[in-house]
Design an enzyme around this catalytic site. Sequence first.
Site, PDB file in Angstrom:
ATOM      1  N   ARG A 158       0.848  -1.183  -0.072  1.00 25.09           N
ATOM      2  CA  ARG A 158      -0.138  -0.071  -0.170  1.00 25.09           C
ATOM      3  C   ARG A 158       0.892   1.468  -0.101  1.00 25.09           C
ATOM      4  O   ARG A 158       2.044   1.198   0.662  1.00 25.09           O
ATOM      5  CB  ARG A 158      -0.900   0.011   1.236  1.00 25.09           C
TER       6      ARG A 158
ATOM      7  N   TYR B 226      -1.343  -3.347  -7.059  1.00 25.18           N
ATOM      8  CA  TYR B 226      -1.197  -4.009  -5.723  1.00 25.18           C
ATOM      9  C   TYR B 226      -2.673  -4.068  -5.139  1.00 25.18           C
ATOM     10  O   TYR B 226      -3.314  -2.953  -5.003  1.00 25.18           O
ATOM     11  CB  TYR B 226      -0.262  -3.261  -4.872  1.00 25.18           C
TER      12      TYR B 226
ATOM     13  N   LYS C  33      -9.330  -1.722   0.710  1.00 30.89           N
ATOM     14  CA  LYS C  33      -8.970  -0.484   1.880  1.00 30.89           C
ATOM     15  C   LYS C  33      -9.747   0.678   0.973  1.00 30.89           C
ATOM     16  O   LYS C  33      -9.728   1.514   2.023  1.00 30.89           O
ATOM     17  CB  LYS C  33      -7.653  -0.587   1.986  1.00 30.89           C
TER      18      LYS C  33
ATOM     19  N   HIS D  55     -11.257  -2.235  10.558  1.00 35.46           N
ATOM     20  CA  HIS D  55     -10.363  -3.036  10.046  1.00 35.46           C
ATOM     21  C   HIS D  55     -10.041  -4.091  11.310  1.00 35.46           C
ATOM     22  O   HIS D  55      -9.337  -4.070  12.050  1.00 35.46           O
ATOM     23  CB  HIS D  55      -8.995  -2.153   9.919  1.00 35.46           C
TER      24      HIS D  55
ATOM     25  N   SER E 266      -2.121  -3.753  10.025  1.00 32.79           N
ATOM     26  CA  SER E 266      -1.784  -4.862   8.797  1.00 32.79           C
ATOM     27  C   SER E 266      -0.353  -5.423   8.950  1.00 32.79           C
ATOM     28  O   SER E 266       0.573  -5.086   9.725  1.00 32.79           O
ATOM     29  CB  SER E 266      -1.465  -3.844   7.567  1.00 32.79           C
TER      30      SER E 266
ATOM     31  N   CYS F  22       0.039  -8.005  11.421  1.00 37.99           N
ATOM     32  CA  CYS F  22       0.215  -8.047  12.666  1.00 37.99           C
ATOM     33  C   CYS F  22      -0.397  -9.417  13.174  1.00 37.99           C
ATOM     34  O   CYS F  22      -0.531  -9.557  14.459  1.00 37.99           O
ATOM     35  CB  CYS F  22      -0.188  -6.911  13.547  1.00 37.99           C
TER      36      CYS F  22
ATOM     37  N   ASP G  40     -10.036  -9.347   8.173  1.00 37.86           N
ATOM     38  CA  ASP G  40     -10.024  -8.154   7.680  1.00 37.86           C
ATOM     39  C   ASP G  40     -10.658  -6.847   7.883  1.00 37.86           C
ATOM     40  O   ASP G  40     -10.602  -5.860   8.276  1.00 37.86           O
ATOM     41  CB  ASP G  40      -9.356  -7.974   6.306  1.00 37.86           C
TER      42      ASP G  40
ATOM     43  N   ARG H 291       2.010 -12.351  -0.715  1.00 43.49           N
ATOM     44  CA  ARG H 291       0.651 -12.522  -0.384  1.00 43.49           C
ATOM     45  C   ARG H 291       0.173 -13.764  -0.990  1.00 43.49           C
ATOM     46  O   ARG H 291       0.532 -14.161  -2.349  1.00 43.49           O
ATOM     47  CB  ARG H 291      -0.163 -11.282  -0.769  1.00 43.49           C
TER      48      ARG H 291
HETATM   49  C1  OXD Z   1      -3.527  -4.731   4.729  1.00 43.50           C
HETATM   50  C2  OXD Z   1      -4.175  -5.733   4.160  1.00 43.50           C
HETATM   51  O1  OXD Z   1      -2.900  -3.881   4.453  1.00 43.50           O
HETATM   52  O2  OXD Z   1      -5.220  -6.303   4.524  1.00 43.50           O
HETATM   53  O3  OXD Z   1      -4.118  -4.065   5.754  1.00 43.50           O
HETATM   54  O4  OXD Z   1      -3.662  -6.097   3.226  1.00 43.50           O
HETATM   55 MN    MN Z   2      -5.738  -5.182   6.525  1.00 43.90          MN
END
Ligand code: OXD
Ligand code: MN
Length: 616
Positions: A86, A231, A240, A259, A280, A282, A298, A393
């Site tokens: 991001r 991306y 997002k 989130h 993100s 974590c 998410d 990912r």
């Molecule tokens: C983020 C995702 O960046 O969920 O939070 O991909």
């Molecule tokens: Mn996320």
Amino acid sequence: MTAIETKHALPSVPVDELGPNEALHRLVDDAIRLLRPKDVVVCDGTAAERNRLESLLVANGTVVRLNQKLWPNSLLARSDPSDVARLEQVTYVCLPDKQDAGPSIKHKYPEEGHREITALMTGAMEGRTMYVAAVSMGPCGGKRSRVFVQITDFPLIILMKHLMTRVLGRDALIELGKYGRFECGLQTVGMPIAAGGTDVPWPCNSTKMICHFPKERRPGVPRVLSFGSGYGGNALLPKKCDLRLAMSDAREEGNLVEHMALMGRDGENGRRYFLAAKPSACGKTNFAMIGTSFLGDDLVRAYEGTDGRLWAFALEKGIFGVAPGTNDETNPEVMSMLRKGDVIFINVAYLPESGSVWWEGMTNAPPAERVRDWQGQEWTPGCGRKAAHANSRFTVSIRNCSKLDPRWDDPDGVPVDAILFGGRRTEHGGVPLVVEYGNTTAGVYGGATLSSEQTAAADGKLGVSRIDPFAMYPFYAYHVGDHCAHWLKVFSQMAHPPRFYSVNWFQKDGAGNFAWPGFVDNDRVLDWIDRRIAGQAKALRTPLGYSPLFDDFDLSGLNIDRATFETLTQPRPQFWLGELDRQAVWFAEVGERLPAVLAERHAELCQLFEEAARAV
Ligand code: OXD
Ligand code: MN
């Protein structure tokens, strides 16, 4: 890059395929004029569409098909090195009044945002196909779900939508015609193709920019425009980008779009549902999988039910998870979901001999066969580079999940027992393993001051810790102080609010090793929470809230003694006085929109920890 000269007539709006919604026709018509694609395809989410797009992407070199036996129907894509995360530095929220933006938002005035992004977008799809895909964020037809229509020129984004969201077919578009409302956005990789020219495997532009217009609510007018990136976090708009718009709309509707992961856990006291707000990368995905049942990892919508409780449902139907560190021990469920197939991997390493993939932490030892890193270069252990990108990912549908909660698609969602806030904080004796906040104000304060070290999910300095309120710092579309006030309002009015907790799995010991095993062992924390809610577990009262006791916490099979447990779980006054100083600096940035009760709670915590420090 400037638009190239048009060599073809503009396509016409596929009126019949779009159904009778006039705003949808206007959206597509305006998008054609602005972006000037060579043709327009209305997506329907069918398997035939998936096959078609997949073949197109294979032919273009965007994806390779993986070994069918190891990873059935799965694909690997390698992005351009400039397009891996991001982009917070070029993500703008355009608001007429700068005062409404607050410290977490990169602000532009709407005229400025429109002017700049329109200049970039003009002719940006020349030589490309424009796809129109409508998805439902939340169960299809649910009265709290929201339809999002994305226009894109990157077929990979449509394939990802097939896995991540509920794509609406033709019938649903006809329904939309009758009932009207939808959100929308435009996204382009920003790389037109000249007549007779060829495409590149991962098209994107060295200039990237995303502009949101949360206050503009005109049917069929896009409220987010994303240029130059493919991306997921920048280009898969309902994720997002619409989170920013939806969180802003939710405030006006009196509920929350956040989130957070949502999961169910069967304990001594039956099934409990937990929401977890974590920044993100974590561990939300891993956390969401340790319980008995999974709903989402998410994004959620949460609201007060008629029973005075908080109810929530997940907005997506897939996972866009971080690969490195995922393995059969840390997340066996996700590994089994990936092996079931229909996965899109991005920027993991490729094993050309077996047609397989690999990432750091997937196995203890690196593969014995040849490895190509995420950029396609030959890779050997010890070459000094990572084989997989740190933010590589996997995209997988939750239909592969063996523990999908039976209510995952219920338009009313599930009742929530507890909200957990957790970041990545590694200090020894720092942010405790778990704390129960004593009341709603203390809980909202905990969310408002959640802090975490930065991860590879966004561009920026890794490891630097920042306050990330409610794990929403990068996703704000209105002032963070107003968001804190909104949380206080929602929960203080609720007859039966959930309990609030802080969790942190990431403390390291003096030798730099993780002091808590984490992953599946985090279930022990949920067990304590379950028993706390039922009034069965004892706790130590501290200035921060309630901490678990060594003798009343399941540590069976773990080599953790009383002293280690106390370091892990009890807030240390000196550490917290430092945290409170950082919070004061942050609150000064938030300014006068910080709710007074949070400033009062800060003063109270300062006093309590100063007293505790004197008593040590
Ligand atoms: C983020 C995702 O960046 O969920 O939070 O991909
Ligand atoms: Mn996320």
